[in-house]
Design a protein around this motif. Structure first.
Motif, PDB file in Angstrom:
ATOM      1  N   HIS A  99      19.448  12.937  34.407  1.00  0.00           N
ATOM      2  CA  HIS A  99      19.914  12.648  35.669  1.00  0.00           C
ATOM      3  C   HIS A  99      18.904  12.614  36.873  1.00  0.00           C
ATOM      4  N   PHE A 100      18.832  12.092  37.867  1.00  0.00           N
ATOM      5  CA  PHE A 100      17.676  11.699  38.692  1.00  0.00           C
ATOM      6  C   PHE A 100      18.159  11.455  40.191  1.00  0.00           C
ATOM      7  N   VAL A 101      17.243  12.193  41.172  1.00  0.00           N
ATOM      8  CA  VAL A 101      17.308  11.453  42.499  1.00  0.00           C
ATOM      9  C   VAL A 101      15.873  11.434  43.069  1.00  0.00           C
ATOM     10  N   ARG A 102      15.592  10.198  43.561  1.00  0.00           N
ATOM     11  CA  ARG A 102      14.418   9.708  43.985  1.00  0.00           C
ATOM     12  C   ARG A 102      14.274   9.202  45.246  1.00  0.00           C
ATOM     13  N   ASP A 103      13.354   9.518  46.040  1.00  0.00           N
ATOM     14  CA  ASP A 103      13.353   9.125  47.382  1.00  0.00           C
ATOM     15  C   ASP A 103      11.990   8.467  47.817  1.00  0.00           C
ATOM     16  N   GLU A 105       8.849   9.127  47.316  1.00  0.00           N
ATOM     17  CA  GLU A 105       7.735  10.081  47.285  1.00  0.00           C
ATOM     18  C   GLU A 105       7.636  11.051  45.780  1.00  0.00           C
ATOM     19  N   ARG A 106       9.037  11.308  45.223  1.00  0.00           N
ATOM     20  CA  ARG A 106       8.909  12.196  44.225  1.00  0.00           C
ATOM     21  C   ARG A 106      10.421  11.972  43.537  1.00  0.00           C
ATOM     22  N   THR A 107      10.344  12.127  42.363  1.00  0.00           N
ATOM     23  CA  THR A 107      11.664  12.168  41.460  1.00  0.00           C
ATOM     24  C   THR A 107      12.110  13.655  41.207  1.00  0.00           C
ATOM     25  N   ILE A 108      13.310  13.847  41.299  1.00  0.00           N
ATOM     26  CA  ILE A 108      13.729  15.112  40.592  1.00  0.00           C
ATOM     27  C   ILE A 108      14.787  14.682  39.391  1.00  0.00           C
ATOM     28  N   THR A 109      14.635  15.419  38.315  1.00  0.00           N
ATOM     29  CA  THR A 109      15.243  15.046  37.116  1.00  0.00           C
ATOM     30  C   THR A 109      15.748  16.289  36.249  1.00  0.00           C
ATOM     31  N   LEU A 110      16.881  16.112  35.619  1.00  0.00           N
ATOM     32  CA  LEU A 110      17.607  17.173  34.949  1.00  0.00           C
ATOM     33  C   LEU A 110      17.900  16.519  33.424  1.00  0.00           C
ATOM     34  N   ALA A 111      17.542  17.026  32.437  1.00  0.00           N
ATOM     35  CA  ALA A 111      17.741  16.437  30.986  1.00  0.00           C
ATOM     36  C   ALA A 111      18.961  17.266  30.353  1.00  0.00           C
ATOM     37  N   LEU A 112      19.921  16.592  29.946  1.00  0.00           N
ATOM     38  CA  LEU A 112      21.134  16.912  28.980  1.00  0.00           C
ATOM     39  C   LEU A 112      20.910  16.409  27.776  1.00  0.00           C
ATOM     40  N   ARG A 113      21.358  17.094  26.597  1.00  0.00           N
ATOM     41  CA  ARG A 113      21.466  16.475  25.470  1.00  0.00           C
ATOM     42  C   ARG A 113      22.855  16.215  25.027  1.00  0.00           C
ATOM     43  N   ALA A 114      23.169  15.120  24.537  1.00  0.00           N
ATOM     44  CA  ALA A 114      24.798  14.901  24.226  1.00  0.00           C
ATOM     45  C   ALA A 114      24.805  15.410  23.079  1.00  0.00           C
ATOM     46  N   ARG A 129      24.512  19.491  26.976  1.00  0.00           N
ATOM     47  CA  ARG A 129      24.002  20.769  27.258  1.00  0.00           C
ATOM     48  C   ARG A 129      22.726  20.450  27.912  1.00  0.00           C
ATOM     49  N   VAL A 130      22.397  21.420  28.844  1.00  0.00           N
ATOM     50  CA  VAL A 130      21.083  21.164  29.866  1.00  0.00           C
ATOM     51  C   VAL A 130      20.159  21.754  28.660  1.00  0.00           C
ATOM     52  N   ALA A 131      19.114  20.956  28.356  1.00  0.00           N
ATOM     53  CA  ALA A 131      18.088  21.468  27.346  1.00  0.00           C
ATOM     54  C   ALA A 131      16.836  20.863  27.787  1.00  0.00           C
ATOM     55  N   PRO A 132      15.669  21.699  27.215  1.00  0.00           N
ATOM     56  CA  PRO A 132      14.205  21.160  27.457  1.00  0.00           C
ATOM     57  C   PRO A 132      14.225  19.787  26.680  1.00  0.00           C
ATOM     58  N   PRO A 133      13.706  18.709  27.499  1.00  0.00           N
ATOM     59  CA  PRO A 133      13.734  17.295  26.892  1.00  0.00           C
ATOM     60  C   PRO A 133      12.538  17.197  26.004  1.00  0.00           C
ATOM     61  N   PRO A 134      12.592  16.226  25.118  1.00  0.00           N
ATOM     62  CA  PRO A 134      11.468  15.959  24.150  1.00  0.00           C
ATOM     63  C   PRO A 134      10.272  15.560  25.037  1.00  0.00           C
ATOM     64  N   ALA A 135       8.998  15.884  24.455  1.00  0.00           N
ATOM     65  CA  ALA A 135       7.751  15.383  25.193  1.00  0.00           C
ATOM     66  C   ALA A 135       7.780  13.938  25.498  1.00  0.00           C
ATOM     67  N   GLY A 136       7.620  13.293  26.629  1.00  0.00           N
ATOM     68  CA  GLY A 136       7.536  12.044  26.846  1.00  0.00           C
ATOM     69  C   GLY A 136       8.672  11.509  27.533  1.00  0.00           C
ATOM     70  N   LEU A 137       9.847  12.157  27.381  1.00  0.00           N
ATOM     71  CA  LEU A 137      10.916  11.468  27.888  1.00  0.00           C
ATOM     72  C   LEU A 137      11.071  11.294  29.570  1.00  0.00           C
ATOM     73  N   VAL A 138      10.683  12.377  30.062  1.00  0.00           N
ATOM     74  CA  VAL A 138      11.026  12.398  31.449  1.00  0.00           C
ATOM     75  C   VAL A 138      10.017  11.546  32.066  1.00  0.00           C
ATOM     76  N   PRO A 139       8.506  11.631  31.786  1.00  0.00           N
ATOM     77  CA  PRO A 139       7.530  10.590  32.273  1.00  0.00           C
ATOM     78  C   PRO A 139       8.006   9.193  32.089  1.00  0.00           C
ATOM     79  N   ALA A 140       8.462   8.794  31.102  1.00  0.00           N
ATOM     80  CA  ALA A 140       8.889   7.594  30.696  1.00  0.00           C
ATOM     81  C   ALA A 140      10.268   7.178  31.733  1.00  0.00           C
ATOM     82  N   ALA A 141      11.086   7.900  31.899  1.00  0.00           N
ATOM     83  CA  ALA A 141      12.184   7.604  32.994  1.00  0.00           C
ATOM     84  C   ALA A 141      11.569   7.722  34.205  1.00  0.00           C
TER      85      ALA A 141
END
Length: 303
Positions: A99-103, A105-114, A129-141
């Motif tokens: 999940h994200f909001v972007r303006d 300048e920057r992007t705020i994200t939150l990862a949830l595992r289904a 469930r909110v969980a630490p995302p796998p490495a590389g997932l958020v940068p790609a998003a």
């Protein structure tokens, strides 16, 4: 921006530029597939979530097909309805939502595992469930959004398999699971409005709280499937426990069944009962008319 992110045939190329893996896929029209069919099982889905037709806006859910006969029937039905179908190889793995909001300048994200979804493997997430995302997932998003300079709220659905990430869908709106996102400390609606008004997003890192979102309707179906021996992603005891915990734990969100508001419990029960009853009437067919006549005399103010 909408075409490149919401058109699933264009999304594949864009996701590849952002560093995501690409599942084999082909677009099919009245003349047939424009390339080779991907391996079975496959997902048959519309190119966009809502397609304009002469009958208005039509929305169809993805269909999982396991044979050429099932695939051809699903494609034919979709082509006749909206003109085209996207057939994509079915990728199994861990399902994630970013999940994200972007303006800009920057992007705020939150990862949830289904943890589960309904229908299994193809439907809406029913336990996340909110969980630490796998490495590389958020940068790609984030790169995916930067490629089109998208601004606002949304959600990216991803399948993680063997270290690779496959984009399943991008929704340019507040997600259905926004209640769980807010419970985790990410107030997407407020931040989306502030971004639209030109206010900068907070520079401080997001303070994430534990949160589990449980979708009542999907989990009730999981529970019934387990009790009747049908395909399921968890046993009835596990499903029942998750329902109870989501209702009573401070970190839980049972949607739409907030135990902390007794009146809402009654409303949710009435709505759920009437929805199940209408579904049963539709399946019975000839009995539907008499059932509807009986319901006309019932008070409907609670729904």
């Amino acid at each position: 921006q909408f075409r490149r992110l919401a058109d699933k045939s264009a999304l594949g190329a864009l996701a590849g530029q952002a560093g995501f893996a690409r599942a084999p896929a082909v677009v099919a029209g009245p003349e047939g597939p424009r390339g080779e069919w991907p391996n079975l099982p496959s997902m048959v889905k519309p190119r966009v979530t809502g397609a304009e037709t002469s009958r208005g806006l039509v929305s169809r859910k993805p269909v999982l097909v396991r044979s050429a006969k099932e695939r051809d029937a699903a494609v034919r039905d979709l082509v006749e309805t909206v003109g085209e179908a996207l057939v994509e190889e079915h990728v199994l793995g861990d399902a994630w939502r970013v999940h994200f909001v972007r303006d800009g300048e920057r992007t705020i994200t939150l990862a949830l595992r289904a943890v589960r979804n309904y229908p299994p493997h193809t439907g809406q997430g029913s336990v996340l469930r909110v969980a630490p995302p796998p490495a590389g997932l958020v940068p790609a998003a984030e790169r995916l959004l930067e490629l089109v300079d998208y601004r606002g709220p949304g959600s990216i659905q991803v399948i993680a398999r063997d270290g690779s990430f496959f984009v399943h869908d991008v929704n340019l709106r507040l997600p259905l699971t926004v209640g769980g996102t807010i419970r985790a400390g990410f107030d997407m609606p407020r931040l989306a409005v502030e971004s639209a008004l030109g206010l900068p997003l907070p520079a401080a890192p997001l303070e994430v709280r534990p949160a589990t979102y449980v979708f009542l309707d999907g989990e009730v179906h999981h529970l019934l499937d387990g009790l009747h021996g049908r395909e399921r992603q968890a046993g009835p005891a596990r499903v029942a426990a998750d329902l109870v915990l989501a209702a009573v734990k401070p970190s839980g969100v049972l949607d739409p069944f907030p135990l902390r508001r007794p009146r809402s419990i009654a409303l949710a029960l009435v709505e759920l009962f009437q929805r199940k009853r209408r579904h049963a009437e539709e399946e019975r067919g000839p009995e539907r008319a008499s059932a509807e006549e009986e319901l006309q005399g019932k008070p409907r103010a609670l729904v």
